[in-house]
Design a protein around this motif. Structure first.
Motif, PDB file in Angstrom:
ATOM      1  N   VAL A   1     -36.590 -32.333   8.699  1.00  0.00           N
ATOM      2  CA  VAL A   1     -35.225 -32.837   8.590  1.00  0.00           C
ATOM      3  C   VAL A   1     -35.518 -34.285   8.233  1.00  0.00           C
ATOM      4  CG1 VAL A   1     -33.486 -33.910   9.958  1.00  0.00           C
ATOM      5  CG2 VAL A   1     -34.202 -31.548  10.500  1.00  0.00           C
ATOM      6  N   PRO A   2     -34.772 -34.897   7.225  1.00  0.00           N
ATOM      7  CA  PRO A   2     -34.879 -36.144   6.479  1.00  0.00           C
ATOM      8  C   PRO A   2     -34.863 -37.218   7.616  1.00  0.00           C
ATOM      9  CG  PRO A   2     -32.729 -35.387   5.491  1.00  0.00           C
ATOM     10  CD  PRO A   2     -33.549 -34.347   6.439  1.00  0.00           C
ATOM     11  N   ASN A   3     -35.738 -38.083   7.399  1.00  0.00           N
ATOM     12  CA  ASN A   3     -35.762 -39.370   8.341  1.00  0.00           C
ATOM     13  C   ASN A   3     -34.507 -40.430   7.813  1.00  0.00           C
ATOM     14  OD1 ASN A   3     -36.162 -42.160   8.958  1.00  0.00           O
ATOM     15  ND2 ASN A   3     -37.795 -41.251  10.192  1.00  0.00           N
ATOM     16  N   LEU A   4     -33.555 -40.577   8.557  1.00  0.00           N
ATOM     17  CA  LEU A   4     -32.407 -41.156   8.118  1.00  0.00           C
ATOM     18  C   LEU A   4     -32.780 -42.727   7.979  1.00  0.00           C
ATOM     19  CD1 LEU A   4     -29.398 -39.610   9.855  1.00  0.00           C
ATOM     20  CD2 LEU A   4     -30.460 -39.414   7.693  1.00  0.00           C
ATOM     21  N   ALA A   5     -33.677 -43.433   8.584  1.00  0.00           N
ATOM     22  CA  ALA A   5     -34.079 -44.674   8.524  1.00  0.00           C
ATOM     23  C   ALA A   5     -34.858 -44.955   7.075  1.00  0.00           C
ATOM     24  CB  ALA A   5     -34.784 -45.133   9.664  1.00  0.00           C
ATOM     25  N   ALA A   6     -35.670 -44.030   6.917  1.00  0.00           N
ATOM     26  CA  ALA A   6     -36.417 -44.109   5.677  1.00  0.00           C
ATOM     27  C   ALA A   6     -35.382 -43.988   4.654  1.00  0.00           C
ATOM     28  CB  ALA A   6     -37.378 -43.186   5.589  1.00  0.00           C
TER      29      ALA A   6
ATOM     30  N   ALA B   1     -32.236 -44.699   4.333  1.00  0.00           N
ATOM     31  CA  ALA B   1     -31.215 -45.729   4.247  1.00  0.00           C
ATOM     32  C   ALA B   1     -32.254 -46.898   3.528  1.00  0.00           C
ATOM     33  CB  ALA B   1     -30.854 -46.108   5.718  1.00  0.00           C
ATOM     34  N   LEU B   2     -33.312 -46.887   3.945  1.00  0.00           N
ATOM     35  CA  LEU B   2     -34.004 -48.289   3.462  1.00  0.00           C
ATOM     36  C   LEU B   2     -34.180 -48.124   1.681  1.00  0.00           C
ATOM     37  CD1 LEU B   2     -35.471 -50.832   3.567  1.00  0.00           C
ATOM     38  CD2 LEU B   2     -37.660 -49.506   4.236  1.00  0.00           C
TER      39      LEU B   2
ATOM     40  N   THR C   1     -26.539 -45.886   4.367  1.00  0.00           N
ATOM     41  CA  THR C   1     -27.049 -45.506   5.680  1.00  0.00           C
ATOM     42  C   THR C   1     -26.120 -44.470   6.121  1.00  0.00           C
ATOM     43  OG1 THR C   1     -25.463 -46.920   6.766  1.00  0.00           O
ATOM     44  CG2 THR C   1     -27.463 -48.021   6.606  1.00  0.00           C
TER      45      THR C   1
ATOM     46  N   ILE D   1     -23.621 -44.615   7.604  1.00  0.00           N
ATOM     47  CA  ILE D   1     -23.015 -44.880   8.815  1.00  0.00           C
ATOM     48  C   ILE D   1     -21.615 -45.524   8.322  1.00  0.00           C
ATOM     49  CG2 ILE D   1     -23.017 -46.565  10.462  1.00  0.00           C
ATOM     50  CD1 ILE D   1     -25.796 -45.676  11.282  1.00  0.00           C
TER      51      ILE D   1
ATOM     52  N   ASN E   1     -21.948 -40.827   9.924  1.00  0.00           N
ATOM     53  CA  ASN E   1     -22.045 -40.899  11.138  1.00  0.00           C
ATOM     54  C   ASN E   1     -21.132 -41.938  11.766  1.00  0.00           C
ATOM     55  OD1 ASN E   1     -25.245 -40.018  10.906  1.00  0.00           O
ATOM     56  ND2 ASN E   1     -23.714 -38.851  12.072  1.00  0.00           N
TER      57      ASN E   1
ATOM     58  N   GLN F   1     -23.902 -57.941   8.982  1.00  0.00           N
ATOM     59  CA  GLN F   1     -24.748 -58.535   8.155  1.00  0.00           C
ATOM     60  C   GLN F   1     -26.190 -57.947   7.985  1.00  0.00           C
ATOM     61  OE1 GLN F   1     -24.375 -62.990   7.469  1.00  0.00           O
ATOM     62  NE2 GLN F   1     -24.065 -62.926   9.768  1.00  0.00           N
ATOM     63  N   SER F   2     -26.378 -56.801   8.757  1.00  0.00           N
ATOM     64  CA  SER F   2     -27.731 -56.338   8.982  1.00  0.00           C
ATOM     65  C   SER F   2     -27.717 -54.926   7.939  1.00  0.00           C
ATOM     66  CB  SER F   2     -27.893 -55.598  10.341  1.00  0.00           C
ATOM     67  OG  SER F   2     -26.863 -54.582  10.504  1.00  0.00           O
TER      68      SER F   2
ATOM     69  N   TYR G   1     -26.380 -52.222   7.927  1.00  0.00           N
ATOM     70  CA  TYR G   1     -26.524 -50.867   8.597  1.00  0.00           C
ATOM     71  C   TYR G   1     -25.475 -50.113   8.408  1.00  0.00           C
ATOM     72  CZ  TYR G   1     -29.744 -48.726  12.207  1.00  0.00           C
ATOM     73  OH  TYR G   1     -30.475 -48.076  12.683  1.00  0.00           O
TER      74      TYR G   1
ATOM     75  N   VAL H   1     -30.645 -62.548   8.184  1.00  0.00           N
ATOM     76  CA  VAL H   1     -30.358 -61.478   9.370  1.00  0.00           C
ATOM     77  C   VAL H   1     -31.392 -60.052   8.857  1.00  0.00           C
ATOM     78  CG1 VAL H   1     -28.699 -59.623  10.143  1.00  0.00           C
ATOM     79  CG2 VAL H   1     -28.010 -62.111   9.835  1.00  0.00           C
ATOM     80  N   PRO H   2     -32.052 -59.790   9.889  1.00  0.00           N
ATOM     81  CA  PRO H   2     -32.933 -58.670   9.449  1.00  0.00           C
ATOM     82  C   PRO H   2     -32.355 -57.277   9.326  1.00  0.00           C
ATOM     83  CG  PRO H   2     -32.674 -59.025  12.164  1.00  0.00           C
ATOM     84  CD  PRO H   2     -32.105 -60.195  11.280  1.00  0.00           C
TER      85      PRO H   2
ATOM     86  N   LEU I   1     -31.866 -53.717   9.529  1.00  0.00           N
ATOM     87  CA  LEU I   1     -31.948 -52.865  10.645  1.00  0.00           C
ATOM     88  C   LEU I   1     -32.701 -51.502   9.991  1.00  0.00           C
ATOM     89  CD1 LEU I   1     -28.871 -53.057  12.716  1.00  0.00           C
ATOM     90  CD2 LEU I   1     -31.251 -54.293  13.003  1.00  0.00           C
ATOM     91  N   ALA I   2     -32.399 -51.220   8.880  1.00  0.00           N
ATOM     92  CA  ALA I   2     -33.141 -49.855   8.319  1.00  0.00           C
ATOM     93  C   ALA I   2     -34.531 -50.019   8.151  1.00  0.00           C
ATOM     94  CB  ALA I   2     -32.418 -49.343   6.938  1.00  0.00           C
TER      95      ALA I   2
ATOM     96  N   LEU J   1     -37.424 -48.102  10.292  1.00  0.00           N
ATOM     97  CA  LEU J   1     -38.554 -47.282   9.692  1.00  0.00           C
ATOM     98  C   LEU J   1     -40.004 -47.861  10.071  1.00  0.00           C
ATOM     99  CD1 LEU J   1     -39.381 -45.282   7.817  1.00  0.00           C
ATOM    100  CD2 LEU J   1     -38.982 -46.749   5.907  1.00  0.00           C
TER     101      LEU J   1
ATOM    102  N   LEU K   1     -23.693 -45.010  18.819  1.00  0.00           N
ATOM    103  CA  LEU K   1     -23.264 -43.935  17.625  1.00  0.00           C
ATOM    104  C   LEU K   1     -22.574 -42.735  18.445  1.00  0.00           C
ATOM    105  CD1 LEU K   1     -23.872 -43.165  14.831  1.00  0.00           C
ATOM    106  CD2 LEU K   1     -25.707 -41.627  15.635  1.00  0.00           C
TER     107      LEU K   1
ATOM    108  N   SER L   1     -33.027 -36.307  13.142  1.00  0.00           N
ATOM    109  CA  SER L   1     -33.455 -37.236  12.227  1.00  0.00           C
ATOM    110  C   SER L   1     -33.932 -38.613  12.432  1.00  0.00           C
ATOM    111  CB  SER L   1     -31.651 -37.722  11.453  1.00  0.00           C
ATOM    112  OG  SER L   1     -31.441 -38.242  12.326  1.00  0.00           O
TER     113      SER L   1
ATOM    114  N   TYR M   1     -32.657 -40.704  14.154  1.00  0.00           N
ATOM    115  CA  TYR M   1     -31.864 -41.994  13.977  1.00  0.00           C
ATOM    116  C   TYR M   1     -31.436 -42.686  15.198  1.00  0.00           C
ATOM    117  CZ  TYR M   1     -29.365 -44.151  10.337  1.00  0.00           C
ATOM    118  OH  TYR M   1     -28.693 -44.921   9.386  1.00  0.00           O
TER     119      TYR M   1
END
Lengths: 338, 338
Positions: free
Chosen positions: A46-51, A53-54, A59, A61, A96, A118-119, A121, B46-47, B49-50, B54, B98, B119, B121
DNA sequence: CTGAAAGCGCTTACAG
DNA sequence: CTGAAAGCGCTTACAG
């Protein structure tokens, strides 16, 4: 958890190939495609969503934001029904839902909310604008995040309920039943644009029927059930010849019915009372309430569709969702002897 | 948008330093700290988040999941009040929410939900278990994601409402008013553990008061308002000596009151009717309903606190949130002549 | 039709 | 007290 690289190794291809096959890029042989898919299945990848997204800058989302302006916001059936529509559409399209209820005021924007916006996300935002003086959208626009508003705040993409139509349908129904002595229970007209437009519709119907719009008795509540009762008490006392009460939301209508009953009026025999919103309780109240449905889930669904269209690069037109008259037992013709 | 690197360059330090200063690592000189903070402010950094998710393996996302088992789920005031409590606590502690409402059934688990869970997430999950036969938690446990359940599903960390206490308080109140001829409007006891425990409490109070528990008239509805009306019709017809009706949720209580009124009984003069849940409408109904509050927002808040504690490595104990009796005007002593 | 390689923007041992 | 460097797990031009 297995990664793309594990899949690639097992399938005997590169990670690039796996990635592309999974995103349905064309140009791959059926054989390659199958090797990859089999490896994915065998590994339970299952793909890692954070990766994702980056790397992709997306995202998947969608944030739903509604200002936290009063405590009861989570119990407002309208908002929840809208949320339901949004959820159904987003889930179905693979997005999501992030829930954000920033504490907004006239001056300050919730710093936590600002950070979130601003993140990076969220790919897009749906704002439920339930409050006239405060919008969650300004920082969103500054950041250039695609946004759709549900309501009256000025923005390019929005969906609205056809408030004027709803007001018209409601008054028209009462007039069609034969009523001519009608009272209105509203809230201060400047309080919210939706109320303004409902009243425009109500008055339009009244004028068309030849009534003197200026002379229609009107009393303001504050959306709450007790305020509806108080308004009814006032109107029925001052104008005992009234045969119908048009209320601009259901909760005030319920209060009005209770009050009328306590004053000895029977609904709908002596008095017709109609509401607006079609909250869930309207159908099971005694008597069941005649009202206007905003089709709240549809509002949410349409807003989600619009946003997803924008995310695909489209430029959809604003949409006005039509209202429906829901006739139940709280309305009837005035008794002939009156 | 500016990145960590931009900040580092502007502050004249390494990205590692910026990262650590921002996460409040000790050991930095006040001077360094200040340089970094100034650069952050000047750049409006602003950091992302994705990226953070990761690299750190933590997303700061909490998923709230409740099975989508019936259409009205988004209008269930209880769920929404719980959600409000969760939201307040999570937002305050820097976590995002979420929302997931998987379509679960006895056999199949929603594939989209499964993907989401696997995922990576979300850091943790709060499951609102409103349905007895279906739980969203199994895939979560398999994946090893920290989870807290609100309700009766078997899991290590959970919070529950004190259903037995609530049932006891409710029956005790009616008994204390002097009633001895009491009917119960419930739902089938096996339908949900919470109902079972409420009934245990109700019967315990009855037994303590010396009533023959077996002989108490009882009729089952299905939680809905009309079913409450039907149950009241049955009970009042079969047992005209009843002076009180104990209903195991508010919606059935409202239906019972409406039905009683139509049959010519006045509430509370001729008949006491009490409910359970304290939905928002209970307070403004006519007459305002005596009921049991589950303190739903508190349930949500406590669940969120418990989950965050688990995320910090703690091992909190399960919690039972006490119920409160809310006395309003639908209950009174039986008339002396009866 | 497929792959090597850079890069997304952070965090975190490990050194010093 | 601070930094160089590897790495998190993907995607995406760019080549061939």
């Amino acid at each position: 958890m297995p990664t793309l690289e594990d899949v690639a190794r097992r399938a005997g291809v590169s990670t690039a190939t796996v990635s592309k096959v999974l995103s349905n890029t064309p140009y791959f042989t059926a054989e390659t495609r199958e090797k990859v898919l089999r490896a994915v299945k065998e590994l339970g990848y299952v793909p890692n969503l954070a990766a994702r997204a980056l790397a992709a800058g997306k995202t998947h989302i969608i944030a739903v934001v509604f200002p936290y302006v009063y405590d009861a916001i989570f119990t407002d059936p309208l908002i929840m029904l809208i949320l339901q529509g949004i959820e159904a559409e987003c889930t179905q399209q693979g997005y999501n839902l992030l829930l954000s209820t920033p504490r907004l005021s006239d001056e300050a924007v919730d710093p936590i909310y600002l950070q979130l916006v601003q993140s990076g996300y969220m790919d897009g935002i749906i704002a439920i604008d339930n409050h006239p003086r405060v919008s969650a959208l300004e920082p969103v626009h500054q950041r250039g995040i695609p946004a759709v508003a549900i309501g009256y705040h000025p923005t390019r993409y929005y969906v609205r309920s056809a408030d004027q139509q709803g007001g018209y349908q409601l008054m028209r129904h009462v007039l069609d039943l034969g009523h001519r002595h009608i009272g209105i229970i509203s809230v201060p007209e400047t309080m919210h644009p939706s109320i303004h437009y409902r009243l425009v519709g109500v008055r339009q119907a009244a004028a068309e029927a030849g009534l003197d719009v200026q002379a229609i008795p009107e009393w303001d509540g504050d959306f709450s059930t007790p305020s509806g009762a108080a308004a009814a008490a006032h109107l029925l006392t001052e104008h005992p010849d009234l045969t119908a009460l048009v209320c601009l939301n259901d909760r005030m209508a319920l209060g009005a019915i209770q009050q009328a009953r306590e004053m000895g009026w029977r609904v709908p025999d002596d008095l017709t009372v109609v509401g607006y919103d079609d909250i869930p309780y309207a159908a099971v109240f005694s008597p069941p309430l005649t009202t206007i449905s905003q089709q709240a889930p549809e509002l949410g669904r349409v807003a989600a569709q619009m946003l997803l269209e924008v995310l695909r690069g489209g430029h959809p037109e604003p949409i006005e969702v039509p209202t429906h008259l829901v006739i139940r037992q709280s309305s009837a013709s005035p008794r002939s002897e009156s």
